[in-house]
Write a protein that holds these residues in place. Structure first.
Motif, PDB file in Angstrom:
ATOM      1  N   MET A 134       0.762  -0.968  -0.052  1.00  0.00           N
ATOM      2  CA  MET A 134      -0.059  -0.040   0.008  1.00  0.00           C
ATOM      3  C   MET A 134       0.884   1.267   0.138  1.00  0.00           C
ATOM      4  SD  MET A 134      -3.088  -0.819   2.626  1.00  0.00           S
ATOM      5  CE  MET A 134      -2.150  -1.101   3.947  1.00  0.00           C
ATOM      6  N   SER A 135       2.273   1.207   0.144  1.00  0.00           N
ATOM      7  CA  SER A 135       3.187   2.221   0.222  1.00  0.00           C
ATOM      8  C   SER A 135       3.186   2.980  -1.183  1.00  0.00           C
ATOM      9  CB  SER A 135       4.473   1.849   0.583  1.00  0.00           C
ATOM     10  OG  SER A 135       5.020   1.121  -0.331  1.00  0.00           O
ATOM     11  N   LYS A 136       3.439   4.210  -1.359  1.00  0.00           N
ATOM     12  CA  LYS A 136       3.561   4.999  -2.463  1.00  0.00           C
ATOM     13  C   LYS A 136       4.886   4.412  -3.299  1.00  0.00           C
ATOM     14  CE  LYS A 136       1.666   9.049  -0.397  1.00  0.00           C
ATOM     15  NZ  LYS A 136       1.958  10.522   0.053  1.00  0.00           N
ATOM     16  N   HIS A 137       5.935   3.787  -2.634  1.00  0.00           N
ATOM     17  CA  HIS A 137       6.956   3.628  -3.292  1.00  0.00           C
ATOM     18  C   HIS A 137       7.445   1.975  -2.994  1.00  0.00           C
ATOM     19  CE1 HIS A 137       7.602   7.726  -3.965  1.00  0.00           C
ATOM     20  NE2 HIS A 137       7.664   7.930  -2.618  1.00  0.00           N
ATOM     21  N   THR A 138       6.939   1.277  -3.745  1.00  0.00           N
ATOM     22  CA  THR A 138       7.072  -0.260  -3.574  1.00  0.00           C
ATOM     23  C   THR A 138       8.480  -0.911  -3.536  1.00  0.00           C
ATOM     24  OG1 THR A 138       6.333  -0.921  -5.874  1.00  0.00           O
ATOM     25  CG2 THR A 138       4.804  -0.892  -4.073  1.00  0.00           C
ATOM     26  N   SER A 139       9.187  -0.264  -4.464  1.00  0.00           N
ATOM     27  CA  SER A 139      10.658  -0.601  -4.771  1.00  0.00           C
ATOM     28  C   SER A 139      11.809  -0.394  -3.598  1.00  0.00           C
ATOM     29  CB  SER A 139      11.306   0.130  -6.118  1.00  0.00           C
ATOM     30  OG  SER A 139      12.325  -0.399  -6.231  1.00  0.00           O
ATOM     31  N   PRO A 140      12.454  -1.207  -3.047  1.00  0.00           N
ATOM     32  CA  PRO A 140      13.302  -1.088  -1.890  1.00  0.00           C
ATOM     33  C   PRO A 140      14.394  -0.155  -2.213  1.00  0.00           C
ATOM     34  CG  PRO A 140      13.455  -3.179  -2.693  1.00  0.00           C
ATOM     35  CD  PRO A 140      12.463  -2.935  -3.665  1.00  0.00           C
ATOM     36  N   PHE A 141      14.677   0.173  -3.664  1.00  0.00           N
ATOM     37  CA  PHE A 141      15.613   0.944  -4.097  1.00  0.00           C
ATOM     38  C   PHE A 141      15.213   2.482  -4.850  1.00  0.00           C
ATOM     39  CE2 PHE A 141      17.377  -3.103  -4.400  1.00  0.00           C
ATOM     40  CZ  PHE A 141      18.652  -2.961  -3.357  1.00  0.00           C
ATOM     41  N   GLU A 142      15.785   3.472  -4.652  1.00  0.00           N
ATOM     42  CA  GLU A 142      15.447   4.732  -5.180  1.00  0.00           C
ATOM     43  C   GLU A 142      16.496   5.136  -6.449  1.00  0.00           C
ATOM     44  OE1 GLU A 142      15.394   7.516  -1.972  1.00  0.00           O
ATOM     45  OE2 GLU A 142      13.564   6.870  -1.330  1.00  0.00           O
ATOM     46  N   SER A 143      15.983   4.721  -7.518  1.00  0.00           N
ATOM     47  CA  SER A 143      17.069   4.873  -8.891  1.00  0.00           C
ATOM     48  C   SER A 143      17.097   6.719  -9.112  1.00  0.00           C
ATOM     49  CB  SER A 143      16.364   4.429  -9.993  1.00  0.00           C
ATOM     50  OG  SER A 143      15.022   4.860 -10.218  1.00  0.00           O
ATOM     51  N   HIS A 144      18.122   6.905  -9.878  1.00  0.00           N
ATOM     52  CA  HIS A 144      18.460   8.155  -9.906  1.00  0.00           C
ATOM     53  C   HIS A 144      18.017   8.553 -11.692  1.00  0.00           C
ATOM     54  CE1 HIS A 144      21.196  11.657 -10.536  1.00  0.00           C
ATOM     55  NE2 HIS A 144      21.218  11.704  -9.309  1.00  0.00           N
ATOM     56  N   GLY A 145      17.735   9.909 -11.828  1.00  0.00           N
ATOM     57  CA  GLY A 145      17.654  10.193 -13.190  1.00  0.00           C
ATOM     58  C   GLY A 145      18.562  10.102 -14.048  1.00  0.00           C
ATOM     59  N   HIS A 146      19.736  10.295 -13.724  1.00  0.00           N
ATOM     60  CA  HIS A 146      21.139  10.328 -14.366  1.00  0.00           C
ATOM     61  C   HIS A 146      20.958  11.338 -15.541  1.00  0.00           C
ATOM     62  CE1 HIS A 146      22.466   6.776 -12.486  1.00  0.00           C
ATOM     63  NE2 HIS A 146      21.276   6.126 -12.713  1.00  0.00           N
ATOM     64  N   HIS A 147      20.400  12.696 -15.217  1.00  0.00           N
ATOM     65  CA  HIS A 147      20.264  13.442 -16.159  1.00  0.00           C
ATOM     66  C   HIS A 147      21.831  13.999 -16.602  1.00  0.00           C
ATOM     67  CE1 HIS A 147      16.275  13.471 -14.731  1.00  0.00           C
ATOM     68  NE2 HIS A 147      15.844  13.896 -15.977  1.00  0.00           N
ATOM     69  N   TYR A 148      22.622  14.081 -15.641  1.00  0.00           N
ATOM     70  CA  TYR A 148      24.143  14.503 -15.908  1.00  0.00           C
ATOM     71  C   TYR A 148      24.689  13.955 -16.849  1.00  0.00           C
ATOM     72  CZ  TYR A 148      25.162  10.062 -13.160  1.00  0.00           C
ATOM     73  OH  TYR A 148      25.389   8.862 -13.046  1.00  0.00           O
ATOM     74  N   LEU A 149      24.440  12.721 -17.373  1.00  0.00           N
ATOM     75  CA  LEU A 149      24.908  11.966 -18.661  1.00  0.00           C
ATOM     76  C   LEU A 149      24.573  12.760 -19.865  1.00  0.00           C
ATOM     77  CD1 LEU A 149      24.274   8.153 -17.806  1.00  0.00           C
ATOM     78  CD2 LEU A 149      26.354   9.474 -17.588  1.00  0.00           C
ATOM     79  N   LEU A 150      23.506  13.439 -19.902  1.00  0.00           N
ATOM     80  CA  LEU A 150      23.079  14.212 -20.922  1.00  0.00           C
ATOM     81  C   LEU A 150      24.152  15.473 -21.024  1.00  0.00           C
ATOM     82  CD1 LEU A 150      19.412  14.005 -20.890  1.00  0.00           C
ATOM     83  CD2 LEU A 150      20.763  12.771 -22.341  1.00  0.00           C
ATOM     84  N   GLY A 151      24.346  15.912 -19.739  1.00  0.00           N
ATOM     85  CA  GLY A 151      25.296  17.149 -19.732  1.00  0.00           C
ATOM     86  C   GLY A 151      26.498  16.830 -20.194  1.00  0.00           C
ATOM     87  N   TYR A 152      27.276  15.660 -19.520  1.00  0.00           N
ATOM     88  CA  TYR A 152      28.772  15.485 -20.135  1.00  0.00           C
ATOM     89  C   TYR A 152      28.572  14.882 -21.645  1.00  0.00           C
ATOM     90  CZ  TYR A 152      30.941  15.459 -15.340  1.00  0.00           C
ATOM     91  OH  TYR A 152      31.216  15.768 -14.256  1.00  0.00           O
ATOM     92  N   GLY A 153      27.608  14.320 -21.909  1.00  0.00           N
ATOM     93  CA  GLY A 153      27.531  13.899 -23.293  1.00  0.00           C
ATOM     94  C   GLY A 153      27.242  15.165 -24.278  1.00  0.00           C
ATOM     95  N   SER A 154      26.644  16.094 -23.974  1.00  0.00           N
ATOM     96  CA  SER A 154      26.503  17.262 -24.733  1.00  0.00           C
ATOM     97  C   SER A 154      27.733  18.048 -24.653  1.00  0.00           C
ATOM     98  CB  SER A 154      25.130  18.120 -24.237  1.00  0.00           C
ATOM     99  OG  SER A 154      25.397  18.519 -22.987  1.00  0.00           O
ATOM    100  N   LEU A 155      28.505  18.302 -23.523  1.00  0.00           N
ATOM    101  CA  LEU A 155      29.647  18.865 -23.481  1.00  0.00           C
ATOM    102  C   LEU A 155      30.602  18.241 -24.513  1.00  0.00           C
ATOM    103  CD1 LEU A 155      29.724  19.878 -19.874  1.00  0.00           C
ATOM    104  CD2 LEU A 155      29.255  21.519 -21.694  1.00  0.00           C
TER     105      LEU A 155
END
Length: 214
Positions: A134-155
């Motif tokens: 019944m919890s809002k987050h059923t996964s025991p892990f919180e994943s990351h968006g990894h948006h920084y990879l787009l930053g490094y890739g674009s740079l």
């Protein structure tokens, strides 16, 4: 939009950057030896290229795992109110559960436990399958968006464009610039592709965990 740009260029979030840097430097050095000296024996060059690729692959795995965090719902908690607030229950149900847990904790305190120990044990009694579902987050892990990879890739790709413009402006071929252009392009594209791979892994892991806890 501003928040997205902030995430993309939050470049400090790159984990184990030193390992990726070693991979890139080894690739540049090997590429230079390959193009400048062109040795007849390609064995050691092959080993060096493979090592560079292997280091980048290892970094990709370490960086992915390094951003995993245990979901706050699954962490050891000592605050009954905070625990109940995370459950996807109605207001009345939350209040009823809160009162129940607080009464349970009070009984444990009468048995000699400290307030903190009592709250922790009361919460742990309810960290079972039917409540987690019944919890809002059923996964025991919180994943990351990894948006920084787009930053490094674009740079990296921007660096390629700048190097090409420099080469055009000087109207001459430079082996050094060619090597840098190639390495920046390869690593830039791979960083962007890596984010796609990370998101695929996130969905796969989430689906497996959801099936496990359902």
């Amino acid at each position: 939009m501003t928040n997205l740009l902030r995430k993309i260029f939050s470049l400090k979030e790159l984990k184990y950057a030193w390992l990726l840097l070693i991979s890139a430097m080894l690739c540049i050095f090997t590429f230079y030896v390959d193009e400048h000296f062109n040795p007849s024996d390609q064995f050691w060059l092959s080993i060096a290229y493979f090592t560079s690729f292997a280091l980048a692959t290892i970094w990709g795995g370490m960086n992915y795992v390094g951003h995993f965090r245990i979901n706050s719902l699954y962490r050891k908690q000592k605050d009954i109110q905070a625990y109940v607030d995370q459950l996807a229950l109605g207001k009345d149900d939350k209040l009823e559960l809160l009162n129940y847990l607080e009464d349970f904790a009070a009984d444990l305190e009468l048995q000699g436990k400290t307030k903190e120990e009592a709250a922790t044990e009361a919460i742990n009694q309810f960290k079972v399958k039917e409540f987690l579902s019944m919890s809002k987050h059923t996964s025991p892990f919180e994943s990351h968006g990894h948006h920084y990879l787009l930053g490094y890739g674009s740079l990296s790709l921007a660096a390629v464009l700048i190097l090409i413009l420099i080469e055009k402006a000087t109207n001459s071929f430079s082996l050094y610039l060619f090597i840098l252009e190639t390495v920046f392009a390869v690593y830039g594209i791979c960083l962007i592709a890596l984010r796609i791979l990370y998101k695929i892994l996130d969905k796969f892991i989430y689906r497996k965990l959801k099936n496990y806890f359902s």
